[in-house]
Write a protein that holds these residues in place. Structure first.
Motif, PDB file in Angstrom:
ATOM      1  N   GLU A   3       0.888  -1.085  -0.143  1.00 55.33           N
ATOM      2  CA  GLU A   3      -0.092  -0.039  -0.038  1.00 55.33           C
ATOM      3  C   GLU A   3       0.745   1.161  -0.091  1.00 55.33           C
ATOM      4  N   PHE A  29     -11.474   2.766   2.676  1.00 57.19           N
ATOM      5  CA  PHE A  29      -9.971   2.525   2.896  1.00 57.19           C
ATOM      6  C   PHE A  29      -9.721   2.345   4.422  1.00 57.19           C
ATOM      7  N   THR A  44      -3.859   2.572  -0.276  1.00 58.24           N
ATOM      8  CA  THR A  44      -4.063   1.467  -1.016  1.00 58.24           C
ATOM      9  C   THR A  44      -2.968   0.603  -1.769  1.00 58.24           C
ATOM     10  N   LEU A  51      -7.450   2.917  -9.229  1.00 60.50           N
ATOM     11  CA  LEU A  51      -8.431   3.882  -8.034  1.00 60.50           C
ATOM     12  C   LEU A  51      -9.267   4.860  -8.694  1.00 60.50           C
TER      13      LEU A  51
END
Length: 88
Positions: A3, A29, A44, A51
């Protein structure tokens, strides 16, 4: 994939139209911060393009979206954000 922090800037041109859906998505998230009304940070493993594709259903054709992948070690500064950030 690890991430990383992504900054998500958006402008929804018809106020109130999809803010609730977009805010709900961003809050899903595990790490998320609302910096200003239209700038959020999320952690993320999604690429900026993936995204974007995840967020697009919350947008209309005339809305604006910009996503930045924040690389560890990059420099930043802030003042008076909505969520309180601490220097790391």
């Amino acid at each position: 994939m690890n991430e990383t922090s992504k900054f998500v800037a958006f402008e929804l041109l018809n106020r109130g139209q999809h803010y609730d859906a977009l805010y709900k998505l961003l809050k899903n998230f595990s790490t998320h911060r609302k910096i200003t009304e239209s700038l959020w940070m999320v952690n993320t493993s999604l690429t900026p393009a993936k995204l974007r594709d995840t967020i697009k259903p919350c947008l209309d054709e005339n809305d604006h979206l910009f996503i930045i992948d924040y690389v560890s070690g990059s420099r930043s500064a802030w003042f008076n954000t909505i969520d309180d950030f601490k220097d790391a």
